[in-house]
Structures are given as C-alpha cells and as structure tokens.
Motif scaffolding. Structure first.
Motif, PDB file in Angstrom:
ATOM      1  N   LEU A   1       0.819  -1.209   0.000  1.00 39.72           N
ATOM      2  CA  LEU A   1       0.000   0.000   0.000  1.00 39.72           C
ATOM      3  C   LEU A   1       0.859   1.267   0.000  1.00 39.72           C
ATOM      4  CD1 LEU A   1      -2.769  -1.091   2.539  1.00 39.72           C
ATOM      5  CD2 LEU A   1      -2.937  -0.980   0.026  1.00 39.72           C
ATOM      6  N   LEU A   2       2.068   1.164   0.538  1.00 35.19           N
ATOM      7  CA  LEU A   2       2.959   2.327   0.607  1.00 35.19           C
ATOM      8  C   LEU A   2       3.809   2.526  -0.652  1.00 35.19           C
ATOM      9  CD1 LEU A   2       4.200   2.157   4.293  1.00 35.19           C
ATOM     10  CD2 LEU A   2       2.636   3.820   3.278  1.00 35.19           C
ATOM     11  N   VAL A   3       3.785   1.577  -1.581  1.00 34.37           N
ATOM     12  CA  VAL A   3       4.632   1.683  -2.775  1.00 34.37           C
ATOM     13  C   VAL A   3       4.398   2.988  -3.540  1.00 34.37           C
ATOM     14  CG1 VAL A   3       5.100   0.681  -5.062  1.00 34.37           C
ATOM     15  CG2 VAL A   3       5.160  -0.754  -3.029  1.00 34.37           C
TER      16      VAL A   3
ATOM     17  N   GLY B   1      10.841   8.835  -3.795  1.00 31.44           N
ATOM     18  CA  GLY B   1      12.001   8.580  -4.647  1.00 31.44           C
ATOM     19  C   GLY B   1      12.151   9.639  -5.733  1.00 31.44           C
ATOM     20  N   ARG B   2      11.034  10.025  -6.361  1.00 33.74           N
ATOM     21  CA  ARG B   2      11.093  11.063  -7.402  1.00 33.74           C
ATOM     22  C   ARG B   2      11.508  12.403  -6.809  1.00 33.74           C
ATOM     23  NH1 ARG B   2       6.569   8.409  -9.368  1.00 33.74           N
ATOM     24  NH2 ARG B   2       5.176   9.835  -8.287  1.00 33.74           N
TER      25      ARG B   2
ATOM     26  N   LEU C   1      16.824   0.521  -4.624  1.00 33.69           N
ATOM     27  CA  LEU C   1      17.013   1.161  -5.917  1.00 33.69           C
ATOM     28  C   LEU C   1      15.654   1.264  -6.581  1.00 33.69           C
ATOM     29  CD1 LEU C   1      16.660  -1.287  -8.170  1.00 33.69           C
ATOM     30  CD2 LEU C   1      19.004  -1.772  -7.551  1.00 33.69           C
ATOM     31  N   VAL C   2      15.586   2.058  -7.627  1.00 32.60           N
ATOM     32  CA  VAL C   2      14.380   2.112  -8.441  1.00 32.60           C
ATOM     33  C   VAL C   2      14.753   1.520  -9.792  1.00 32.60           C
ATOM     34  CG1 VAL C   2      12.661   3.576  -9.573  1.00 32.60           C
ATOM     35  CG2 VAL C   2      13.456   4.131  -7.251  1.00 32.60           C
ATOM     36  N   ILE C   3      14.023   0.483 -10.203  1.00 32.07           N
ATOM     37  CA  ILE C   3      14.265  -0.137 -11.496  1.00 32.07           C
ATOM     38  C   ILE C   3      13.180   0.332 -12.462  1.00 32.07           C
ATOM     39  CG2 ILE C   3      12.948  -2.240 -10.982  1.00 32.07           C
ATOM     40  CD1 ILE C   3      15.119  -3.735 -12.685  1.00 32.07           C
ATOM     41  N   THR C   4      13.592   0.654 -13.675  1.00 34.76           N
ATOM     42  CA  THR C   4      12.642   1.002 -14.726  1.00 34.76           C
ATOM     43  C   THR C   4      12.783  -0.040 -15.819  1.00 34.76           C
ATOM     44  OG1 THR C   4      12.794   3.343 -14.183  1.00 34.76           O
ATOM     45  CG2 THR C   4      11.863   2.775 -16.350  1.00 34.76           C
ATOM     46  N   THR C   5      11.717  -0.817 -15.984  1.00 35.74           N
ATOM     47  CA  THR C   5      11.656  -1.849 -17.014  1.00 35.74           C
ATOM     48  C   THR C   5      10.738  -1.352 -18.125  1.00 35.74           C
ATOM     49  OG1 THR C   5       9.774  -2.938 -15.945  1.00 35.74           O
ATOM     50  CG2 THR C   5      11.989  -3.713 -15.333  1.00 35.74           C
ATOM     51  N   THR C   6      10.717  -2.098 -19.225  1.00 32.60           N
ATOM     52  CA  THR C   6       9.783  -1.814 -20.302  1.00 32.60           C
ATOM     53  C   THR C   6       8.632  -2.808 -20.184  1.00 32.60           C
ATOM     54  OG1 THR C   6      11.578  -1.041 -21.715  1.00 32.60           O
ATOM     55  CG2 THR C   6       9.512  -1.676 -22.815  1.00 32.60           C
ATOM     56  N   GLY C   7       7.408  -2.282 -20.121  1.00 29.55           N
ATOM     57  CA  GLY C   7       6.238  -3.146 -20.009  1.00 29.55           C
ATOM     58  C   GLY C   7       6.189  -4.145 -21.158  1.00 29.55           C
ATOM     59  N   ARG C   8       6.059  -5.413 -20.836  1.00 27.62           N
ATOM     60  CA  ARG C   8       6.100  -6.449 -21.869  1.00 27.62           C
ATOM     61  C   ARG C   8       4.896  -6.373 -22.793  1.00 27.62           C
ATOM     62  NH1 ARG C   8       4.450  -8.076 -17.262  1.00 27.62           N
ATOM     63  NH2 ARG C   8       2.773  -9.589 -16.965  1.00 27.62           N
TER      64      ARG C   8
ATOM     65  N   PRO D   1      10.337   0.547  -6.851  1.00 26.13           N
ATOM     66  CA  PRO D   1      11.398   0.519  -5.841  1.00 26.13           C
ATOM     67  C   PRO D   1      11.628  -0.929  -5.399  1.00 26.13           C
ATOM     68  CG  PRO D   1       9.322   1.270  -4.883  1.00 26.13           C
ATOM     69  CD  PRO D   1       9.080   1.074  -6.353  1.00 26.13           C
ATOM     70  N   LEU D   2      12.890  -1.300  -5.256  1.00 22.68           N
ATOM     71  CA  LEU D   2      13.247  -2.665  -4.858  1.00 22.68           C
ATOM     72  C   LEU D   2      14.390  -2.649  -3.856  1.00 22.68           C
ATOM     73  CD1 LEU D   2      13.494  -4.383  -8.372  1.00 22.68           C
ATOM     74  CD2 LEU D   2      11.549  -4.434  -6.812  1.00 22.68           C
ATOM     75  N   LEU D   3      14.364  -3.573  -2.921  1.00 22.34           N
ATOM     76  CA  LEU D   3      15.518  -3.826  -2.073  1.00 22.34           C
ATOM     77  C   LEU D   3      16.583  -4.475  -2.956  1.00 22.34           C
ATOM     78  CD1 LEU D   3      15.617  -5.262   1.431  1.00 22.34           C
ATOM     79  CD2 LEU D   3      16.960  -6.374  -0.319  1.00 22.34           C
TER      80      LEU D   3
END
Length: 166
Positions: free
Chosen positions: A23-25, A32-33, A48-55, A64-66
C-alpha cells in the motif's frame, strides 16, 4: 543499521507487513522522485528504483526494490512480498532484460541476468542475509519459483540498451 531498520527487518516476515508495504509503494515512488532516487524504501533498507519496459504496453514501468550489491552489479528478487503471482517488473525483465536503475540518485542502464544453479544459491544467501523475511516469502508464495536477477551495468550505445535506437 539503525534501530528502525533492525525493527523493519524483524517485522518483514509477517504477512500484514507485506500488505502494508504494498500500500505504501505509491508513496515510496513519490518520495524517490522528489529526492531524485536518494531516498527509497523510506531509507530503511538498501533500495534502488528499477525502470523496465512493459512487456505488453511497451511503456516504462518504475518500481522501488531492495537490492544487495554484488561486485559491479545489483541483486534483486521477484518476491512480490510472498504473493502467489510474479511481480510485473520480473516478468518484464524476462521478456526484455534491458532496464535502468537509479541507485542513490545515480541512473544507469543495466542488463538483467536470471540467476540459476549454484549462482542462484549464492545470491539467495546474500539476499536473506540482508532481508531475512525472504525465507517467509518463499513459504507464503505457495511453491512458486521466486526469481533472482543480477543487474549488471550495460554500456550505453550497445544494442538493446535503454536510450539507444533498436
């Protein structure tokens, strides 16, 4: 480690904690921004914050990820707080392993390598040392494979690297 960080690590194994964190994401993304990636996960764990491309969409998706540092790379796990379904970012990496990460305000392109075998076992130990709750997440995930990725720096200008034409 701060007292609050130690408490967070102890509470992390509880199901209610994962629900609260999901819920806090959105708030975590906003922080983070605002801090340009310098504060993620409320500064309690290495994040860290990962930015992927939506499949499916082809659009950038940030999460955000540990992480755990490993040599020149970063280790992340698709635990999804122990839910039965895979996190979307992990499925995105399986479809297109090129991504970007923002670590402490430093943005860089990476390539995700899915860990298997002895390498996965080694990285699992590093992850559990940092966040012991991962043990509980495996049980909660109901037998689904929890994928571990090693994110390695990619050269700008290489085919498929973010920010390049392909």
């Amino acid at each position: 480690m701060s007292a609050l960080g130690a408490l967070t690590r102890r509470l992390g194994r509880h199901r209610w904690f994962g629900t609260a964190m999901r819920l806090l994401v959105p708030a975590d993304r906003a922080i983070g921004r605002l801090t340009r990636g310098r504060v993620v996960a409320l500064g309690l764990v290495p994040s860290l914050v990962i930015t992927t491309t939506g499949r499916r969409s082809g659009k950038p998706r940030s999460n955000p990820l540990l992480y755990v540092p490993d040599g020149d790379g970063y280790v992340v796990i698709g635990s999804n707080w122990g839910q039965a379904q895979q996190p979307a970012w992990a499925l995105n990496l399986l479809a297109l392993p090129e991504a970007e990460v923002d670590v402490a305000g430093r943005r860089m392109p990476v390539r995700a390598e899915l860990a298997t075998g002895a390498e996965r076992d080694r990285l699992w130990r590093l992850l559990v040392e940092e966040w012991p709750a991962y043990q509980a997440y495996v049980e909660r995930a109901g037998g689904r494979e929890i994928r571990i990725f090693r994110l390695v720096p990619a050269e700008r200008g290489t085919p498929g690297a973010p920010g390049t034409a392909h």
